[in-house]
Motif scaffolding. Sequence first.
Motif, PDB file in Angstrom:
ATOM      1  N   HIS A 168       0.838  -1.199   0.000  1.00  0.00           N
ATOM      2  CA  HIS A 168       0.000   0.000   0.000  1.00  0.00           C
ATOM      3  C   HIS A 168       0.873   1.250   0.000  1.00  0.00           C
ATOM      4  CE1 HIS A 168      -4.021  -1.795   1.696  1.00  0.00           C
ATOM      5  NE2 HIS A 168      -3.893  -1.976   0.400  1.00  0.00           N
ATOM      6  N   ALA A 169       1.891   1.267   0.854  1.00  0.00           N
ATOM      7  CA  ALA A 169       2.773   2.437   0.924  1.00  0.00           C
ATOM      8  C   ALA A 169       3.553   2.623  -0.377  1.00  0.00           C
ATOM      9  CB  ALA A 169       3.728   2.298   2.109  1.00  0.00           C
ATOM     10  N   ARG A 170       3.986   1.522  -0.960  1.00  0.00           N
ATOM     11  CA  ARG A 170       4.755   1.601  -2.218  1.00  0.00           C
ATOM     12  C   ARG A 170       3.949   2.307  -3.316  1.00  0.00           C
ATOM     13  NH1 ARG A 170       6.247   2.556  -6.360  1.00  0.00           N
ATOM     14  NH2 ARG A 170       7.687   1.511  -7.786  1.00  0.00           N
ATOM     15  N   PHE A 171       2.652   2.042  -3.361  1.00  0.00           N
ATOM     16  CA  PHE A 171       1.852   2.583  -4.454  1.00  0.00           C
ATOM     17  C   PHE A 171       0.908   3.717  -4.047  1.00  0.00           C
ATOM     18  CE2 PHE A 171       2.837  -1.789  -5.904  1.00  0.00           C
ATOM     19  CZ  PHE A 171       3.557  -1.442  -7.037  1.00  0.00           C
ATOM     20  N   ARG A 172       0.651   3.901  -2.742  1.00  0.00           N
ATOM     21  CA  ARG A 172      -0.357   4.900  -2.348  1.00  0.00           C
ATOM     22  C   ARG A 172       0.031   5.705  -1.095  1.00  0.00           C
ATOM     23  NH1 ARG A 172      -5.553   3.749  -4.145  1.00  0.00           N
ATOM     24  NH2 ARG A 172      -5.500   2.654  -6.144  1.00  0.00           N
ATOM     25  N   LEU A 173       1.301   5.870  -0.814  1.00  0.00           N
ATOM     26  CA  LEU A 173       1.713   6.459   0.462  1.00  0.00           C
ATOM     27  C   LEU A 173       1.122   7.846   0.693  1.00  0.00           C
ATOM     28  CD1 LEU A 173       3.368   6.380   3.063  1.00  0.00           C
ATOM     29  CD2 LEU A 173       5.315   7.286   1.761  1.00  0.00           C
ATOM     30  N   MET A 192      -2.595   7.756   1.542  1.00  0.00           N
ATOM     31  CA  MET A 192      -2.826   7.204   2.874  1.00  0.00           C
ATOM     32  C   MET A 192      -2.615   8.263   3.941  1.00  0.00           C
ATOM     33  SD  MET A 192      -0.722   3.656   2.259  1.00  0.00           S
ATOM     34  CE  MET A 192      -0.513   3.290   3.996  1.00  0.00           C
ATOM     35  N   GLU A 193      -1.498   8.970   3.827  1.00  0.00           N
ATOM     36  CA  GLU A 193      -1.161   9.927   4.882  1.00  0.00           C
ATOM     37  C   GLU A 193      -2.023  11.188   4.792  1.00  0.00           C
ATOM     38  OE1 GLU A 193       2.848  10.547   7.062  1.00  0.00           O
ATOM     39  OE2 GLU A 193       2.875  11.864   5.303  1.00  0.00           O
ATOM     40  N   PHE A 194      -2.319  11.626   3.596  1.00  0.00           N
ATOM     41  CA  PHE A 194      -3.133  12.830   3.436  1.00  0.00           C
ATOM     42  C   PHE A 194      -4.530  12.618   4.022  1.00  0.00           C
ATOM     43  CE2 PHE A 194      -5.848  15.771   1.000  1.00  0.00           C
ATOM     44  CZ  PHE A 194      -5.174  16.966   1.235  1.00  0.00           C
ATOM     45  N   GLU A 216       5.888  10.953   7.347  1.00  0.00           N
ATOM     46  CA  GLU A 216       6.270  10.700   8.733  1.00  0.00           C
ATOM     47  C   GLU A 216       6.014   9.231   9.059  1.00  0.00           C
ATOM     48  OE1 GLU A 216       3.707  13.454  10.778  1.00  0.00           O
ATOM     49  OE2 GLU A 216       2.094  11.983  10.980  1.00  0.00           O
ATOM     50  N   LYS A 217       6.494   8.806  10.186  1.00  0.00           N
ATOM     51  CA  LYS A 217       6.321   7.416  10.587  1.00  0.00           C
ATOM     52  C   LYS A 217       4.842   7.072  10.699  1.00  0.00           C
ATOM     53  CE  LYS A 217       7.630   4.075  14.175  1.00  0.00           C
ATOM     54  NZ  LYS A 217       8.322   3.880  15.470  1.00  0.00           N
ATOM     55  N   TRP A 218       4.483   5.921  10.178  1.00  0.00           N
ATOM     56  CA  TRP A 218       3.098   5.443  10.256  1.00  0.00           C
ATOM     57  C   TRP A 218       2.869   4.807  11.622  1.00  0.00           C
ATOM     58  CZ3 TRP A 218      -0.862   6.112   6.846  1.00  0.00           C
ATOM     59  CH2 TRP A 218      -2.027   5.379   7.074  1.00  0.00           C
ATOM     60  N   THR A 219       1.740   5.112  12.226  1.00  0.00           N
ATOM     61  CA  THR A 219       1.383   4.507  13.503  1.00  0.00           C
ATOM     62  C   THR A 219       0.069   3.768  13.372  1.00  0.00           C
ATOM     63  OG1 THR A 219       0.127   6.435  14.242  1.00  0.00           O
ATOM     64  CG2 THR A 219       2.494   6.420  14.733  1.00  0.00           C
ATOM     65  N   GLY A 227     -10.008  -9.070  -3.403  1.00  0.00           N
ATOM     66  CA  GLY A 227     -11.017  -8.023  -3.540  1.00  0.00           C
ATOM     67  C   GLY A 227     -10.439  -6.645  -3.384  1.00  0.00           C
ATOM     68  N   ALA A 228     -11.268  -5.744  -2.873  1.00  0.00           N
ATOM     69  CA  ALA A 228     -10.892  -4.346  -2.703  1.00  0.00           C
ATOM     70  C   ALA A 228     -10.411  -4.110  -1.280  1.00  0.00           C
ATOM     71  CB  ALA A 228     -12.087  -3.440  -3.010  1.00  0.00           C
ATOM     72  N   SER A 229      -9.285  -3.439  -1.177  1.00  0.00           N
ATOM     73  CA  SER A 229      -8.757  -3.051   0.124  1.00  0.00           C
ATOM     74  C   SER A 229      -8.735  -1.536   0.219  1.00  0.00           C
ATOM     75  CB  SER A 229      -7.348  -3.612   0.327  1.00  0.00           C
ATOM     76  OG  SER A 229      -6.442  -3.050  -0.629  1.00  0.00           O
ATOM     77  N   PHE A 230      -8.582  -1.034   1.449  1.00  0.00           N
ATOM     78  CA  PHE A 230      -8.420   0.390   1.699  1.00  0.00           C
ATOM     79  C   PHE A 230      -6.944   0.679   1.945  1.00  0.00           C
ATOM     80  CE2 PHE A 230     -12.856   0.745   3.818  1.00  0.00           C
ATOM     81  CZ  PHE A 230     -13.436   1.205   2.644  1.00  0.00           C
ATOM     82  N   PRO A 231      -6.260   1.469   1.109  1.00  0.00           N
ATOM     83  CA  PRO A 231      -4.918   1.916   1.485  1.00  0.00           C
ATOM     84  C   PRO A 231      -4.989   2.697   2.799  1.00  0.00           C
ATOM     85  CG  PRO A 231      -5.320   2.314  -0.849  1.00  0.00           C
ATOM     86  CD  PRO A 231      -6.634   1.913  -0.244  1.00  0.00           C
ATOM     87  N   GLY A 232      -4.318   2.168   3.808  1.00  0.00           N
ATOM     88  CA  GLY A 232      -4.404   2.739   5.143  1.00  0.00           C
ATOM     89  C   GLY A 232      -4.874   1.739   6.177  1.00  0.00           C
ATOM     90  N   ALA A 233      -5.362   0.564   5.723  1.00  0.00           N
ATOM     91  CA  ALA A 233      -5.889  -0.426   6.655  1.00  0.00           C
ATOM     92  C   ALA A 233      -5.612  -1.837   6.135  1.00  0.00           C
ATOM     93  CB  ALA A 233      -7.390  -0.237   6.841  1.00  0.00           C
ATOM     94  N   PRO A 234      -5.424  -2.791   7.051  1.00  0.00           N
ATOM     95  CA  PRO A 234      -5.202  -4.171   6.619  1.00  0.00           C
ATOM     96  C   PRO A 234      -6.500  -4.852   6.198  1.00  0.00           C
ATOM     97  CG  PRO A 234      -5.223  -4.058   9.006  1.00  0.00           C
ATOM     98  CD  PRO A 234      -5.341  -2.643   8.515  1.00  0.00           C
ATOM     99  N   ALA A 235      -6.366  -6.000   5.516  1.00  0.00           N
ATOM    100  CA  ALA A 235      -7.479  -6.887   5.148  1.00  0.00           C
ATOM    101  C   ALA A 235      -8.099  -6.482   3.812  1.00  0.00           C
ATOM    102  CB  ALA A 235      -8.549  -6.950   6.234  1.00  0.00           C
ATOM    103  N   ILE A 236      -8.963  -7.363   3.325  1.00  0.00           N
ATOM    104  CA  ILE A 236      -9.807  -7.098   2.161  1.00  0.00           C
ATOM    105  C   ILE A 236     -11.167  -6.656   2.698  1.00  0.00           C
ATOM    106  CG2 ILE A 236     -10.928  -8.103   0.134  1.00  0.00           C
ATOM    107  CD1 ILE A 236      -7.867  -7.796  -0.119  1.00  0.00           C
TER     108      ILE A 236
END
Length: 826
Positions: free
Chosen positions: A96-101, A104-106, A187-190, A339-348
């Motif tokens: 997710h970070a590689r393609f949508r960092l 996600m942070e914004f 910044e660091k992801w928490t 399926g579809a995931s949310f960049p910013g959260a785990p799982a499908i």
Amino acid sequence: MRFVYFFLSLSITVALVWALNRQWPLGSIKSPRIGYFLSPQQGFWQNAESASPSFDLAVKSPELKGKVDVYIDQKLVPHVYADNDFDAYFAQGFIHARFRLWQMEFQTHAAAGRLSEILGKEMLNTDRFFRRIGMVYGAEQAMAESEKDSTSKIAIDAYAAGVNAYISGLRPEDIPFEYKLLDYEPEKWTSLKTYLFMMFMAFDLSGRDVTTDLQMTNAKNYFGWDNFRQLYPLVQDSLDPIIPRGTPFSKPVKRPIAPSDVAVRYLSSNDSSIAYSTPDSKFTPKQPDADNGSNNWAVSGSKTKSKAPILCNDPHLGLNLPSLWFEMQLSTPTYNTYGASFPGAPAIVIGFNDSIAWGVTNAGRDVMDLYTVRFKDELKKEYLMNGNWIMSDQRQEMILVKDGANVSELIPITKFGSVLYDKDFNVPDSRGLTVTVKWTATAGNQGIKAFLLLNRAKNFNDYSAAISQWTCPGQNFVFASKAGDIAIKQQGKFIAKWKHQGDFVMPGTDSFYQWQGYIPMQENPFMINPVRGFVSSANQKPVDSTYPYYLGSAGHFPLYRGIIINRKLNEMNGITPEDMMKMQTSNYNVFAEMARPALMKYLDKNALTPNEKKLIGEMENWNLRNDPKERGATIFHCVWDSLESAVWGDEIAASKFSLPWPDSYSLLERMLKGKGDFMADDIRTKGKTETIQDAVMIAVRKAVKHIETLEGAGKVNWSVFKDTYINHLLKLPSFSRLHLGIGGGENIINATKSNHGPGWRMVVHLTAETEAYCVYAGGQSGNPGSVYYDTFVNNWVEGTYNKALFLKREAAASSDQMKWRMSFSN
């Protein structure tokens, strides 16, 4: 002279260095530091990908427990195969970070009320609003609750570790373009950021009441109670609910009791509690789209050609680039899901596995209420309830402001929720009062766990256990399994309300107006394996009036998509996935089917001019499809909008405060019952009482003038008139997709509006070997300089789908459809 040239050259150099390393105003955002932005080594040039990029990568991390193989197919869809769950979520976070960092942070900065850090003081009111509504507090409560559960904690911690593994290895030149444009760094992801993202989604799907409760209160006081009930009716005559009419319901376990003074104090149009002056504030919070919702349905094997169930889902949200959605497969020894995931959260989030499929639509239930409270003094440490002063809890949050003074925000929290508006921060409709907001989303939700368990679910019982973890916002979870079961349940933590509770701002000085508890989850609307052979939802009311609990204002529940979906599914047999894809992209307008005869009934065609007759004739002969090139769809839309303006517009314009526009069904159902004269009179005209016939004629003439203007501009074809676009999150035209030739619209299964609609479409055929098709309005990469930035948009516009590549690990390793490989190990 030599020294003069030297000092002149030095002065110019210094000036250029200074100029190129400061920001200048540039439209709605400041320019980047030009020198940094244009740097050949680290500037935006480095974000341009080649036409044939490589995404091969080997990642080493001591946090990993085993090995992960990621095969990336030709569509840039990653297929993740991990030896254990922790590593799978680590890899998902990294990808997710590689393609949508930046996305996600914004989005999590927005949820946390931190946009002023990036965009400056212009975003301060938005930040204050999100802080006060409880976004950060709610995320903290959700994290505290979820960390008690090992399944959730492991997944979210692993995901954060994966994101940070990518960030730690990020070279300056590879920082996403938007960071460079806005001149800040990742910044660091928490783990808190994941919960902030979930709060962001909760607001998008249930936050509309923060505005509509104020507006409905205005309307009740402005129109009076009797007129209000006719303008905003609770009963929808044409309703085809999620659970069919006539379904019996058991007696309620919870019986909320209304306060004894509710008729005089709350429902009266003389509510003295809101008779204060209008504040000077010009701030109006951005309201979530009223059509934030979805379609979903599942058909049983009794109605399909293959005798296997088919499940379909298409969520309707804002259309943005990068897209809200990211397509992928996750596979471990305990589950295999796609399926579809949310960049910013785990799982499908929406998808299928080896045994089941599931999807969601918004329930639209009222889970947010406003109260007026009275504090003892400016310190806001004590507030009045039942004649006693009660201590509040107080949060102090610091808002950092780019190029400006930081703001310390005091947020008192009462039994009626956190203070949203007061004399220091308000909107015109708050009328200078102190208003609190109480919202189930701030009560410690475990939504992530529901998706984690759905990813692993094998059968109906697993599905039921998984969705029982979901609390806010309310969702309709549709289900189908290879065992042949289909089901749907409206799931959430719903407040047990007395009639009309929460429709208006309530007095927070009286404990009788507090919430009295929640509807037991076993009493939420539910259906499994119905005789009719299908289940469906389209954000309509879930039940008829025999359901024993109050659902909230009917304005929360759109009506017409549910009607046409149920009609089509009732009529269909021998269904195939191709039939379902065609149905998902259907542009048939059932609202127009019902409204056009009502319009023509009241129109005196003999009084029309030749051009008016011509255009109304086009509308009469229109095929009721909102296809891209249809002119009739535009004509009907303009006539109906003009009619609503002719009927309601004069009264609404006369109000000093904002009012909610009545729903279209309110006018149509009155016309169908022969009661269209209600409020048809134009209060601006003297000595005449207009009827519905007059209003229709006024509307037609006004609409025809507008259409003549549109004809001159070549904008009468429906897709040109509607003008669908997909905005970059910063609303940068160069990084958006504009003027898309797609049909559909409001009240239509293909619910595509100008910048809103079915961004993800999925059809899953649960045969022995799962057959699935999906498409979304975007692309896998968040980089505007990538060929994969908007890969799927054209297919989405055309209504075509991509077949999901759902493979086992060994098959993926040898598949010629896999283009790149990532490996993860310790």
